[in-house]
Write a protein that holds these residues in place. Structure first.
Motif, PDB file in Angstrom:
ATOM      1  N   SER A  92       1.219  -1.118  -0.063  1.00  0.00           N
ATOM      2  CA  SER A  92      -0.050   0.363  -0.047  1.00  0.00           C
ATOM      3  C   SER A  92       1.003   1.115  -0.024  1.00  0.00           C
ATOM      4  O   SER A  92       2.259   1.043   0.051  1.00  0.00           O
ATOM      5  CB  SER A  92      -0.945   0.287   0.975  1.00  0.00           C
ATOM      6  N   GLY A  93       0.604   2.647  -0.165  1.00  0.00           N
ATOM      7  CA  GLY A  93       1.119   3.269  -0.043  1.00  0.00           C
ATOM      8  C   GLY A  93       1.448   3.545   1.284  1.00  0.00           C
ATOM      9  O   GLY A  93       2.281   4.420   1.745  1.00  0.00           O
ATOM     10  N   MET A  94       1.153   3.402   2.564  1.00  0.00           N
ATOM     11  CA  MET A  94       1.363   3.169   3.664  1.00  0.00           C
ATOM     12  C   MET A  94       2.397   2.815   4.254  1.00  0.00           C
ATOM     13  O   MET A  94       3.580   3.231   5.080  1.00  0.00           O
ATOM     14  CB  MET A  94       0.326   3.462   4.488  1.00  0.00           C
ATOM     15  N   PHE A 118      -1.504  13.747   4.633  1.00  0.00           N
ATOM     16  CA  PHE A 118      -2.140  13.234   4.862  1.00  0.00           C
ATOM     17  C   PHE A 118      -2.137  12.442   6.645  1.00  0.00           C
ATOM     18  O   PHE A 118      -1.434  12.397   7.114  1.00  0.00           O
ATOM     19  CB  PHE A 118      -1.838  12.138   3.896  1.00  0.00           C
ATOM     20  N   CYS A 121      -0.901   9.653   7.604  1.00  0.00           N
ATOM     21  CA  CYS A 121       1.551   9.584   6.853  1.00  0.00           C
ATOM     22  C   CYS A 121       1.766  11.041   8.675  1.00  0.00           C
ATOM     23  O   CYS A 121       2.967  10.419   8.822  1.00  0.00           O
ATOM     24  CB  CYS A 121       1.516  10.875   5.997  1.00  0.00           C
ATOM     25  N   GLU A 161       4.920  16.474   1.354  1.00  0.00           N
ATOM     26  CA  GLU A 161       3.434  16.188   0.213  1.00  0.00           C
ATOM     27  C   GLU A 161       3.541  17.478  -0.632  1.00  0.00           C
ATOM     28  O   GLU A 161       3.305  18.272  -0.315  1.00  0.00           O
ATOM     29  CB  GLU A 161       2.296  14.949   0.862  1.00  0.00           C
ATOM     30  N   ASN A 165      -2.610  17.482   0.642  1.00  0.00           N
ATOM     31  CA  ASN A 165      -4.260  17.509   0.754  1.00  0.00           C
ATOM     32  C   ASN A 165      -4.901  17.495   2.578  1.00  0.00           C
ATOM     33  O   ASN A 165      -4.452  17.340   3.755  1.00  0.00           O
ATOM     34  CB  ASN A 165      -3.798  15.681   1.188  1.00  0.00           C
ATOM     35  N   ASP A 190       6.217  12.433  -0.808  1.00  0.00           N
ATOM     36  CA  ASP A 190       5.115  11.573  -1.645  1.00  0.00           C
ATOM     37  C   ASP A 190       4.210  12.359  -2.415  1.00  0.00           C
ATOM     38  O   ASP A 190       3.688  13.485  -1.961  1.00  0.00           O
ATOM     39  CB  ASP A 190       4.439  11.631  -0.385  1.00  0.00           C
ATOM     40  N   VAL A 192       2.504  11.436  -4.925  1.00  0.00           N
ATOM     41  CA  VAL A 192       0.892  10.735  -4.815  1.00  0.00           C
ATOM     42  C   VAL A 192       0.092  12.363  -5.259  1.00  0.00           C
ATOM     43  O   VAL A 192      -0.825  11.769  -6.597  1.00  0.00           O
ATOM     44  CB  VAL A 192      -0.178  10.513  -3.442  1.00  0.00           C
ATOM     45  N   PHE A 193      -0.149  13.456  -5.012  1.00  0.00           N
ATOM     46  CA  PHE A 193      -1.219  14.345  -5.654  1.00  0.00           C
ATOM     47  C   PHE A 193      -1.052  14.489  -7.138  1.00  0.00           C
ATOM     48  O   PHE A 193      -1.365  15.246  -7.772  1.00  0.00           O
ATOM     49  CB  PHE A 193      -1.576  15.412  -4.541  1.00  0.00           C
ATOM     50  N   THR A 214      -2.011   2.787  -5.094  1.00  0.00           N
ATOM     51  CA  THR A 214      -3.558   2.672  -5.000  1.00  0.00           C
ATOM     52  C   THR A 214      -4.702   3.952  -6.155  1.00  0.00           C
ATOM     53  O   THR A 214      -5.886   3.801  -5.845  1.00  0.00           O
ATOM     54  CB  THR A 214      -4.243   2.941  -3.833  1.00  0.00           C
ATOM     55  N   LYS A 215      -4.012   5.639  -6.119  1.00  0.00           N
ATOM     56  CA  LYS A 215      -4.780   6.244  -6.693  1.00  0.00           C
ATOM     57  C   LYS A 215      -4.274   6.131  -8.276  1.00  0.00           C
ATOM     58  O   LYS A 215      -4.963   5.686  -8.804  1.00  0.00           O
ATOM     59  CB  LYS A 215      -3.855   7.558  -5.684  1.00  0.00           C
ATOM     60  N   LEU A 224      -5.142  -1.358  -3.348  1.00  0.00           N
ATOM     61  CA  LEU A 224      -4.297  -1.373  -2.883  1.00  0.00           C
ATOM     62  C   LEU A 224      -2.667  -0.959  -3.310  1.00  0.00           C
ATOM     63  O   LEU A 224      -2.425  -2.595  -3.898  1.00  0.00           O
ATOM     64  CB  LEU A 224      -3.956  -0.907  -1.114  1.00  0.00           C
ATOM     65  N   GLY A 225      -1.694  -0.442  -3.359  1.00  0.00           N
ATOM     66  CA  GLY A 225      -0.972  -0.588  -4.004  1.00  0.00           C
ATOM     67  C   GLY A 225       0.901   0.917  -3.752  1.00  0.00           C
ATOM     68  O   GLY A 225       0.177   1.894  -3.501  1.00  0.00           O
ATOM     69  N   LEU A 344      -9.249   9.086  -3.778  1.00  0.00           N
ATOM     70  CA  LEU A 344      -8.741  10.031  -4.801  1.00  0.00           C
ATOM     71  C   LEU A 344      -8.081   9.370  -6.175  1.00  0.00           C
ATOM     72  O   LEU A 344      -7.053   8.030  -6.228  1.00  0.00           O
ATOM     73  CB  LEU A 344      -8.280  10.658  -4.478  1.00  0.00           C
TER      74      LEU A 344
HETATM   75  C1  LIG Z   1      -1.430  12.002   0.087  1.00  0.00           C
HETATM   76  C2  LIG Z   1      -0.874  10.736   0.744  1.00  0.00           C
HETATM   77  N1  LIG Z   1      -0.312   9.365   0.800  1.00  0.00           N
HETATM   78  C3  LIG Z   1      -0.438   8.398   1.598  1.00  0.00           C
HETATM   79  C4  LIG Z   1      -1.770   7.636   1.169  1.00  0.00           C
HETATM   80  C5  LIG Z   1      -1.497   5.835   1.421  1.00  0.00           C
HETATM   81  O1  LIG Z   1      -1.948   5.382   0.196  1.00  0.00           O
HETATM   82  P1  LIG Z   1      -2.429   4.360   0.533  1.00  0.00           P
HETATM   83  O2  LIG Z   1      -3.927   4.252   0.770  1.00  0.00           O
HETATM   84  O3  LIG Z   1      -2.842   3.415  -0.669  1.00  0.00           O
HETATM   85  O4  LIG Z   1      -2.022   3.276   1.926  1.00  0.00           O
HETATM   86  C6  LIG Z   1      -2.185   8.623   0.430  1.00  0.00           C
HETATM   87  C7  LIG Z   1      -4.291   7.904   0.691  1.00  0.00           C
HETATM   88  O5  LIG Z   1      -4.415   6.585   1.084  1.00  0.00           O
HETATM   89  C8  LIG Z   1      -2.616  10.436   0.240  1.00  0.00           C
HETATM   90  O6  LIG Z   1      -3.424  10.805   0.010  1.00  0.00           O
END
Ligand SMILES: Cc1ncc(COP(=O)(O)O)c(C=O)c1O
Length: 402
Positions: A92-94, A118, A121, A161, A165, A190, A192-193, A214-215, A224-225, A344
């Protein structure tokens, strides 16, 4: 296994081509779609081969907690996209964020992070790391002085990030990387956004880039990833053994889904970002909307920086509805196309009320510091026709006004 040649023209393939073909390992069957190696372990031809593989003297897979051919294809394609020497995929991202922070740290070290993180995090930085003797300081990410002042001789990592978020603040990655490096620390971003397409943190000085795959990378709301990308040296020294021994491995099935997601990533991100920009402009002209946050709009506080370090404004729009929580709830409850969800980057448009969901764990004061008011809504713009989304939002705004 054979690997597609990605350097045929004397230069690497361009990103859209890499995302379709890069990193493909093709078995002797010549399958067109990447093979899904749904296996836990691998048979060795001899005991000697097993011994050599364990010693690292012979290439080959050992066990899918360590690595797997389908997962390796996903890692390779992400490395090509990001311009990284090495990568490790996670469940997962986490798992990626936690490993990137925990694996290199030791008791006595210090981490500096932007406060606007987030929620999970923030938990890792603010609560988990200190439990193991790793101190952390949270700063206002926009204020470079605060980053500088937070540095101690034990500072090992910076984490941020950008855009954030849900406030969509944009931080000066190059300047923050310089501060980290002067202090002898590494910067983890990070991304992601921004997505891997709209912002290139390594080109701005980051040392480690992490994603929740995941996003946008999946992009169709299925699995998830996560992934950690860095230099070979950093991955080998800090990440490789931590992941191998602690086990947050990406499932080969999920890696296969994510490979399929990467094929269409440029098309989806371009379309979703264009729709997000249109919707941000629409919302800013509506009665009952107090404020619109979108990094590429002229009224965004860091618009110039966003344009300098990103090639698009992203797929998310946040906005404040007049009338606080009650009005925000009326708006979201009245929507038909846009679904209520805290996820998202999906093909489906999603709306969330951060104050009562992703950021509800924070005190009202902490939320206020992050600009997460009771009227704030975060919209993840999907692949639907933007005119239909605007109709849906018009309907919601009428309901919000009561
Ligand atoms: C900015 C950001 N980082 C990390 C994550 C964690 O990712 P995951 O849900 O895949 O564990 C998220 C969302 O869940 C996120 O929005």
């Amino acid at each position: 296994m054979s690997v597609d040649d990605n350097n045929r023209f004397g230069r690497p393939w361009r990103p859209a081509t890499q995302l379709v073909h890069g990193g493909t390992l093709r078995s002797s069957f010549g399958e067109m779609s990447e093979a899904l190696f749904l296996t836990q372990s691998f048979a060795y031809p001899t005991m000697e081969a097993a011994e050599a593989r364990f010693k690292g003297e012979e290439p080959g897979f050992i066990y899918s907690r360590f690595s797997n051919p389908t997962v390796a294809m996903f890692e390779q394609r992400m490395m090509l996209l990001e311009g990284a020497e090495a990568a490790r995929a996670t469940a997962s991202g986490m798992a990626a964020v936690t490993a990137s922070l925990l694996a290199p740290a030791q008791a006595g070290d210090h981490v500096v992070a932007a406060r606007a993180l987030f929620g999970s995090c923030l938990y890792v930085v603010e609560e988990l790391l200190p439990r193991y003797g790793v101190a952390s300081t949270l700063v206002d990410g926009v204020d470079l002085q605060q980053w500088r002042r937070a540095v101690r001789k034990e500072t090992k990592l910076f984490f941020l990030e950008s855009p954030t978020n849900p406030g969509l603040e944009v931080y000066d990655i190059r300047a923050i990387a310089d501060i980290a490096h002067e202090a002898g620390a590494k910067l983890i971003v990070d991304n992601v956004f921004a997505t891997p397409l709209l912002q290139k943190p390594f080109e701005l000085g980051a040392d480690v880039v992490v994603y929740s795959a995941t996003k946008h990378i999946d992009g169709q709301g299925r699995c998830l990833g996560g992934i950690i990308l860095a230099s070979r040296e950093l991955i080998e020294a800090n990440i490789h053994n931590f992941l191998r021994q602690t086990g947050p491995a990406l499932s080969p099935f999920n890696a296969w889904v994510l490979l399929k997601g990467l094929e269409t990533l440029p098309l989806r991100v371009a379309r979703q970002a264009a729709s997000a920009a249109t919707i941000a402009d629409f919302l800013s002209a509506q009665k009952g909307v107090a404020r619109v946050l979108y990094p590429f709009r002229d009224d965004h506080p860091q618009a110039a920086l966003a344009r300098a370090q990103m090639s698009g404004g992203g797929t998310l729009v946040s906005f404040d509805v007049q009338g606080g929580k009650a009005a925000a709830f009326r708006l979201a409850n009245a929507l038909a196309i846009v679904k209520i969800s805290n996820n998202l980057g999906d093909a489906k448009s999603l709306i969330t009320h951060p104050a009562t969901t992703t950021h509800q764990r924070l005190t009202p004061e902490a939320r206020a510091r992050m600009g997460v008011g009771d009227g704030l809504l975060r919209l993840s713009v999907g692949l639907e026709d933007p005119d239909d989304l605007i109709c849906d939002l018009e309907y919601g705004l009428r309901a919000a006004r009561g």
